[in-house]
Scaffold this motif. Structure first.
Motif, short mmCIF file in Angstrom:
data_model
loop_
_atom_site.label_atom_id
_atom_site.label_comp_id
_atom_site.label_asym_id
_atom_site.label_seq_id
_atom_site.Cartn_x
_atom_site.Cartn_y
_atom_site.Cartn_z
N ARG A 1 10.40 67.32 105.67
CA ARG A 1 9.66 66.06 105.79
C ARG A 1 9.55 65.38 104.44
O ARG A 1 9.57 64.14 104.35
CB ARG A 1 8.29 66.33 106.40
CG ARG A 1 8.35 66.77 107.85
CD ARG A 1 6.96 67.10 108.38
NE ARG A 1 6.13 65.91 108.44
CZ ARG A 1 6.20 65.01 109.42
NH1 ARG A 1 7.06 65.16 110.40
NH2 ARG A 1 5.40 63.98 109.42
N ILE A 2 9.39 66.16 103.36
CA ILE A 2 9.33 65.58 102.01
C ILE A 2 10.64 64.91 101.67
O ILE A 2 10.67 63.79 101.14
CB ILE A 2 8.98 66.67 100.97
CG1 ILE A 2 7.58 67.22 101.23
CG2 ILE A 2 9.06 66.11 99.56
CD1 ILE A 2 7.21 68.39 100.32
N MET A 3 11.75 65.60 101.97
CA MET A 3 13.06 65.02 101.68
C MET A 3 13.29 63.74 102.48
O MET A 3 13.87 62.77 101.97
CB MET A 3 14.16 66.04 101.98
CG MET A 3 14.13 67.27 101.08
SD MET A 3 14.19 66.85 99.31
CE MET A 3 15.77 66.04 99.21
N LEU A 4 12.85 63.74 103.75
CA LEU A 4 12.97 62.53 104.56
C LEU A 4 12.15 61.40 103.97
O LEU A 4 12.59 60.25 103.92
CB LEU A 4 12.52 62.83 105.99
CG LEU A 4 12.53 61.65 106.97
CD1 LEU A 4 13.95 61.12 107.13
CD2 LEU A 4 11.96 62.06 108.32
N VAL B 1 2.42 59.44 95.42
CA VAL B 1 1.41 60.46 95.17
C VAL B 1 0.03 59.82 95.05
O VAL B 1 -0.96 60.33 95.58
CB VAL B 1 1.74 61.25 93.88
CG1 VAL B 1 0.60 62.20 93.51
CG2 VAL B 1 3.04 62.04 94.07
N ILE B 2 -0.03 58.67 94.38
CA ILE B 2 -1.30 57.95 94.22
C ILE B 2 -1.82 57.47 95.58
O ILE B 2 -2.99 57.65 95.91
CB ILE B 2 -1.12 56.76 93.26
CG1 ILE B 2 -0.77 57.26 91.86
CG2 ILE B 2 -2.38 55.90 93.23
CD1 ILE B 2 -0.40 56.15 90.89
N VAL B 3 -0.95 56.85 96.36
CA VAL B 3 -1.35 56.35 97.68
C VAL B 3 -1.81 57.49 98.57
O VAL B 3 -2.81 57.37 99.30
CB VAL B 3 -0.20 55.57 98.34
CG1 VAL B 3 -0.56 55.18 99.77
CG2 VAL B 3 0.15 54.33 97.52
N ALA B 4 -1.10 58.61 98.53
CA ALA B 4 -1.47 59.76 99.35
C ALA B 4 -2.85 60.28 98.96
O ALA B 4 -3.64 60.70 99.82
CB ALA B 4 -0.43 60.87 99.21
N GLU C 1 2.04 57.37 110.08
CA GLU C 1 1.62 58.77 110.16
C GLU C 1 0.24 58.97 109.56
O GLU C 1 -0.55 59.80 110.02
CB GLU C 1 2.64 59.64 109.43
CG GLU C 1 2.39 61.13 109.53
CD GLU C 1 3.45 61.92 108.79
OE1 GLU C 1 4.09 62.78 109.40
OE2 GLU C 1 3.63 61.66 107.58
N ALA C 2 -0.07 58.20 108.50
CA ALA C 2 -1.36 58.34 107.83
C ALA C 2 -2.53 57.94 108.73
O ALA C 2 -3.68 58.27 108.43
CB ALA C 2 -1.39 57.49 106.56
N PHE D 1 2.01 64.77 98.60
CA PHE D 1 2.46 63.63 99.39
C PHE D 1 1.75 63.55 100.75
O PHE D 1 2.07 62.67 101.54
CB PHE D 1 3.97 63.71 99.62
CG PHE D 1 4.78 63.72 98.36
CD1 PHE D 1 5.14 62.53 97.74
CD2 PHE D 1 5.17 64.91 97.76
CE1 PHE D 1 5.87 62.54 96.57
CE2 PHE D 1 5.90 64.93 96.59
CZ PHE D 1 6.26 63.73 95.99
N ALA D 2 0.82 64.45 101.00
CA ALA D 2 0.16 64.50 102.30
C ALA D 2 -0.89 63.40 102.42
O ALA D 2 -1.68 63.18 101.50
CB ALA D 2 -0.49 65.87 102.51
#
Length: 295
Positions: free
Chosen positions: A3-6, A213-216, A260-261, A275-276
């Motif tokens: 999922r990270i690679m996607l 990363v910041i947005v997550a 997704e968020a 990234f979550a």
């Protein structure tokens, strides 16, 4: 890891399309032809940075319905007692939160729920059939409270603004670095050369990852607030704690990447945690217990 690679591949594709389009229209060369105009670049970056995020927000409701197959319940003619209960519960929670009554929808899928929409008084709350089958009414009520709290907190708009700001910095800084490399390192006096083009692509990728990363991180903070908001709306923290514990024992239903968020479940460990969009369930339960259900 898949999922990270996607996720990273999606960002690369967006940046490549954006950069190639700007190059075709001569924008990059215009910005660098006679020296880098910081003021023009700042305005340009601001427009580009917020355009995509704003369009995504405005289209969020119809896109959510289309991509999940969510069926909006007619509040005047619900199809079953369960649908009537869902509509009544969401509307009661919305009234307590002081917002307009959202549309309520059901979609087929594994346990999950989401809220979306550009405006507090014109939003959508949707729950999956898997969540309805796997939870008690009290737990579903807590999940609905979580989603209504997202709307009341203005989380969709806030996250869009944050995304727009970081996008602006990505576009701006990538072009500043590209200009420096093109003029100072490769000694290209005409501006907008291959060095500029290649550097902008690489920088947009690298800065885009950092921006994600910041947005997550901001997204994870809003999940804690929505959990507390559910406890506030229900008048007790225990229903939300039980709902989270139940979710932790279920295989979460995946939502389209674009929103997704917005879902109720999520959370990763290790590198993926950066990234979550959601904190781990255990952290959310601990935060609720420590907060005592206060908003």
């Amino acid at each position: 890891m898949k999922r990270i690679m996607l996720f990273l591949a999606t960002n690369v594709a967006v940046m490549l399309v954006l950069t190639a389009t700007l190059s075709l229209f001569g924008v990059n060369r215009f910005l660098t032809a006679n020296g880098l105009d910081i003021q023009q670049l700042a305005i340009f970056s601001l427009i580009v940075g917020f355009t995509g995020a704003t369009i995504s927000l405005l289209m969020s409701k119809p896109m959510a319905k289309m991509s999940t197959g969510a069926r909006v319940i007619d509040p005047q003619a619900p199809g079953s007692a369960e649908e009537q209960w869902l509509v009544d519960t969401v509307h009661q929670l919305a009234d307590r939160a002081g917002i307009g009554r959202p549309e309520v929808a059901i979609y087929e899928g594994e346990p999950n729920a989401f809220a979306t929409g550009a405006f507090k008084n014109d939003a959508l709350v949707a729950v999956s059939t898997g969540l309805l089958r796997g939870m008690t009414e009290e737990e579903v009520s807590a999940v609905l409270g979580h989603e209504v709290a997202h709307i009341a907190n203005g989380d969709m708009i806030t996250l869009t603004l944050i995304q727009g700001v970081v996008n602006t910095f990505v576009v701006f800084l990538a072009r500043v670095v590209g200009y420096f490399v093109d003029r100072m390192v490769l000694k290209n006096e005409r501006g907008g050369g291959i060095g500029y083009f290649a550097t902008v692509i690489v920088c947009e990728l690298v800065f885009g990852i950092l921006a994600s990363v910041i947005v997550a991180w901001f997204s994870r903070q809003r999940e804690y607030r929505a959990d507390a908001g559910s406890a506030y709306l229900l008048g007790a923290r225990e229903p939300m704690i039980r709902a989270l514990a139940r979710l932790g024992g279920m295989a979460p239903g995946e939502l389209p990447k674009s929103f997704e968020a917005s879902g109720i479940s999520g959370g990763k460990s290790g590198l993926g945690a950066l990234f979550a969009s959601h904190p781990p369930i255990e952290d959310r339960i601990r935060a609720l217990m420590a907060a005592g259900g206060k908003r």
